[in-house]
Every structure is written in C-alpha cells, then in structure tokens.
Design a protein around this motif. Sequence first.
Motif, PDB file in Angstrom:
ATOM      1  N   THR A 115      -2.805  50.604  -1.551  1.00  0.00           N
ATOM      2  CA  THR A 115      -3.034  51.843  -2.287  1.00  0.00           C
ATOM      3  C   THR A 115      -3.797  51.520  -3.557  1.00  0.00           C
ATOM      4  O   THR A 115      -4.011  50.355  -3.894  1.00  0.00           O
ATOM      5  CB  THR A 115      -1.701  52.566  -2.577  1.00  0.00           C
ATOM      6  OG1 THR A 115      -1.945  53.937  -2.868  1.00  0.00           O
ATOM      7  CG2 THR A 115      -0.956  51.924  -3.737  1.00  0.00           C
ATOM      8  N   PRO A 148      -0.796  58.753  -1.764  1.00  0.00           N
ATOM      9  CA  PRO A 148       0.358  59.622  -1.996  1.00  0.00           C
ATOM     10  C   PRO A 148       0.274  60.916  -1.201  1.00  0.00           C
ATOM     11  O   PRO A 148       1.307  61.500  -0.869  1.00  0.00           O
ATOM     12  CB  PRO A 148       0.320  59.880  -3.504  1.00  0.00           C
ATOM     13  CG  PRO A 148      -1.097  59.651  -3.892  1.00  0.00           C
ATOM     14  CD  PRO A 148      -1.610  58.578  -2.973  1.00  0.00           C
ATOM     15  N   GLY A 149      -0.952  61.359  -0.870  1.00  0.00           N
ATOM     16  CA  GLY A 149      -1.090  62.633  -0.181  1.00  0.00           C
ATOM     17  C   GLY A 149      -0.436  63.743  -0.986  1.00  0.00           C
ATOM     18  O   GLY A 149      -0.383  63.696  -2.225  1.00  0.00           O
ATOM     19  N   TYR A 150       0.074  64.743  -0.273  1.00  0.00           N
ATOM     20  CA  TYR A 150       0.859  65.791  -0.912  1.00  0.00           C
ATOM     21  C   TYR A 150       2.282  65.718  -0.362  1.00  0.00           C
ATOM     22  O   TYR A 150       2.810  66.674   0.203  1.00  0.00           O
ATOM     23  CB  TYR A 150       0.238  67.163  -0.659  1.00  0.00           C
ATOM     24  CG  TYR A 150      -1.093  67.342  -1.352  1.00  0.00           C
ATOM     25  CD1 TYR A 150      -1.171  67.366  -2.744  1.00  0.00           C
ATOM     26  CD2 TYR A 150      -2.269  67.471  -0.625  1.00  0.00           C
ATOM     27  CE1 TYR A 150      -2.382  67.519  -3.393  1.00  0.00           C
ATOM     28  CE2 TYR A 150      -3.494  67.622  -1.274  1.00  0.00           C
ATOM     29  CZ  TYR A 150      -3.539  67.652  -2.648  1.00  0.00           C
ATOM     30  OH  TYR A 150      -4.745  67.807  -3.287  1.00  0.00           O
ATOM     31  N   THR A 151       2.873  64.536  -0.507  1.00  0.00           N
ATOM     32  CA  THR A 151       4.166  64.266   0.118  1.00  0.00           C
ATOM     33  C   THR A 151       5.341  64.404  -0.840  1.00  0.00           C
ATOM     34  O   THR A 151       6.479  64.140  -0.446  1.00  0.00           O
ATOM     35  CB  THR A 151       4.168  62.844   0.710  1.00  0.00           C
ATOM     36  OG1 THR A 151       3.844  61.910  -0.338  1.00  0.00           O
ATOM     37  CG2 THR A 151       3.134  62.715   1.821  1.00  0.00           C
ATOM     38  N   ASP A 152       5.071  64.821  -2.078  1.00  0.00           N
ATOM     39  CA  ASP A 152       6.148  65.000  -3.049  1.00  0.00           C
ATOM     40  C   ASP A 152       5.714  66.042  -4.071  1.00  0.00           C
ATOM     41  O   ASP A 152       4.547  66.043  -4.495  1.00  0.00           O
ATOM     42  CB  ASP A 152       6.458  63.673  -3.748  1.00  0.00           C
ATOM     43  CG  ASP A 152       7.718  63.757  -4.596  1.00  0.00           C
ATOM     44  OD1 ASP A 152       7.626  64.263  -5.742  1.00  0.00           O
ATOM     45  OD2 ASP A 152       8.769  63.326  -4.123  1.00  0.00           O
ATOM     46  N   PRO A 162      -4.472  63.685  -4.107  1.00  0.00           N
ATOM     47  CA  PRO A 162      -3.841  63.089  -2.930  1.00  0.00           C
ATOM     48  C   PRO A 162      -4.298  61.659  -2.651  1.00  0.00           C
ATOM     49  O   PRO A 162      -3.727  60.980  -1.798  1.00  0.00           O
ATOM     50  CB  PRO A 162      -4.279  64.016  -1.797  1.00  0.00           C
ATOM     51  CG  PRO A 162      -5.641  64.477  -2.223  1.00  0.00           C
ATOM     52  CD  PRO A 162      -5.545  64.629  -3.726  1.00  0.00           C
ATOM     53  N   TYR A 184       6.345  57.066  -7.925  1.00  0.00           N
ATOM     54  CA  TYR A 184       6.481  57.530  -6.543  1.00  0.00           C
ATOM     55  C   TYR A 184       5.493  56.814  -5.627  1.00  0.00           C
ATOM     56  O   TYR A 184       5.852  56.393  -4.515  1.00  0.00           O
ATOM     57  CB  TYR A 184       6.262  59.043  -6.473  1.00  0.00           C
ATOM     58  CG  TYR A 184       6.155  59.536  -5.048  1.00  0.00           C
ATOM     59  CD1 TYR A 184       7.292  59.619  -4.244  1.00  0.00           C
ATOM     60  CD2 TYR A 184       4.930  59.874  -4.504  1.00  0.00           C
ATOM     61  CE1 TYR A 184       7.203  60.045  -2.927  1.00  0.00           C
ATOM     62  CE2 TYR A 184       4.828  60.289  -3.181  1.00  0.00           C
ATOM     63  CZ  TYR A 184       5.963  60.376  -2.401  1.00  0.00           C
ATOM     64  OH  TYR A 184       5.873  60.779  -1.090  1.00  0.00           O
ATOM     65  N   GLN A 185       4.256  56.652  -6.077  1.00  0.00           N
ATOM     66  CA  GLN A 185       3.243  55.980  -5.260  1.00  0.00           C
ATOM     67  C   GLN A 185       3.654  54.528  -4.976  1.00  0.00           C
ATOM     68  O   GLN A 185       3.489  54.043  -3.860  1.00  0.00           O
ATOM     69  CB  GLN A 185       1.886  56.030  -5.962  1.00  0.00           C
ATOM     70  CG  GLN A 185       0.735  55.542  -5.097  1.00  0.00           C
ATOM     71  CD  GLN A 185      -0.612  55.815  -5.753  1.00  0.00           C
ATOM     72  OE1 GLN A 185      -0.728  56.670  -6.642  1.00  0.00           O
ATOM     73  NE2 GLN A 185      -1.630  55.105  -5.328  1.00  0.00           N
ATOM     74  N   ARG A 188       6.510  54.630  -2.444  1.00  0.00           N
ATOM     75  CA  ARG A 188       5.998  54.960  -1.103  1.00  0.00           C
ATOM     76  C   ARG A 188       5.307  53.748  -0.485  1.00  0.00           C
ATOM     77  O   ARG A 188       5.494  53.436   0.702  1.00  0.00           O
ATOM     78  CB  ARG A 188       5.042  56.147  -1.213  1.00  0.00           C
ATOM     79  CG  ARG A 188       4.372  56.568   0.090  1.00  0.00           C
ATOM     80  CD  ARG A 188       3.615  57.875  -0.139  1.00  0.00           C
ATOM     81  NE  ARG A 188       2.652  58.161   0.906  1.00  0.00           N
ATOM     82  CZ  ARG A 188       2.955  58.713   2.078  1.00  0.00           C
ATOM     83  NH1 ARG A 188       4.227  59.022   2.355  1.00  0.00           N
ATOM     84  NH2 ARG A 188       2.014  58.958   2.971  1.00  0.00           N
TER      85      ARG A 188
END
Length: 204
Positions: A115, A148-152, A162, A184-185, A188
């Motif tokens: 990432t 990260p997308g839109y996962t949180d 994202p 968070y990233q 993940r």
Amino acid sequence: MVANVAVIYYSATGSVHTLAEAIAAGAADAGAEVRLRRVPELAPDSAIDANPAWRAHIEATAHIEPATHEDLLWADAYALGTPTRYGNVAAQLKQFIDTTGGLWAQGLLADKAATAFTSAANAQGGNESTLLALYNTFYHWGAFIVPPGYTDPKIFAARGNPYGVGHPGSEGGPSEETLAVARYQGHRLATVAARLVDSAALVA
C-alpha cells in the motif's frame, strides 16, 4: 500467523513521517511485526538549510534506521510513503526503489501485500497521481495492492481517498481524522498480509 510489515518512507518536513508512524501503529495493532524505515536524504545542505523545518525534521528523525534491501526481503507487506513532487514520487524514495532491480529480477518482491501514502501542499496537489505512481511499481514487483477503498466510514471523514491516505500539508500536520485513516490503512495491510502468509503456509 504474524505478518512482517515494512513501512518505508521519505519525508522532508514531517507530514509523511507522521503518517508513517500512524500506519506502523495500525499494523502493530493488527499483530504485525513492524519496521519503520526512512530512505536517505539526497538534497544538498544548501536546500535543506533554506527551510528550517526541513533541517529540524532531519535532526529529529536521525535515530530512525535507513531502509535497506534486507527490510524488503524480511517483509510480508510494504507501505511506501512519499511527499508529492509534481504529482509524482519524490526523488529520495524513487532512488531507493530504483536500486531494487536485482531483487525484482529474482522474484523476491512478488506475492506480498503493498500500500502507499502521501502528502502534497494542498488537497489537489497530486496526491492521487502520486499514489497511483507508487502502485505502478507494485504492479512490476508482482505485489498485491491493498488500498483502503471505501471499506471504513473513517475514510469519508478524511476526504474519502480510496487509493491511500493523503494529506494537504498547507493545513499543518495531519488531522486526527487523517491519522485515523492511516492507522486503519496499516491495520488493513497487516490483516491482508497475514491472510497471504496463512495461505502460503497451507499450500506449503
């Protein structure tokens, strides 16, 4: 299984460093072993000394170990961070990336989670294009990109990028909302990396 996560970054005046620390903390919270590493400074002293914040940051982070190829070999996952330079990767991090050709040729950088994170002077200063440029490197390495997308929900509170956490440096240091996304990233990334490690162990 516990994943090894290498957070490797370049930071001039500190914003990317702060993001790197948050990503490292998030990965550690997910149970990962983490190495926080900086790449060497390439700019001349004349340029650094013209910006007191730049010189102060170099001195404040001198204790952080420089990144090496061994860190990449050790890692099950990479998080690479850079300030934006004309919508692209800073020369300092790019120089480190450009030394990895031998590892790439042997397939030693493949099949790992990856990432990226960045900071530009303003919100539209090239953050997204810089992240995508780093992902081009991961494509060539054969890594598994973990955005990260839109996962949180926290991602929406920090401008909703994202591709990876990005910070507009003209606003000062990263906000708590931005740091929450960085943590968070990292979490993940470590979680996905652990799954890859588990899968590889089952196949073996």
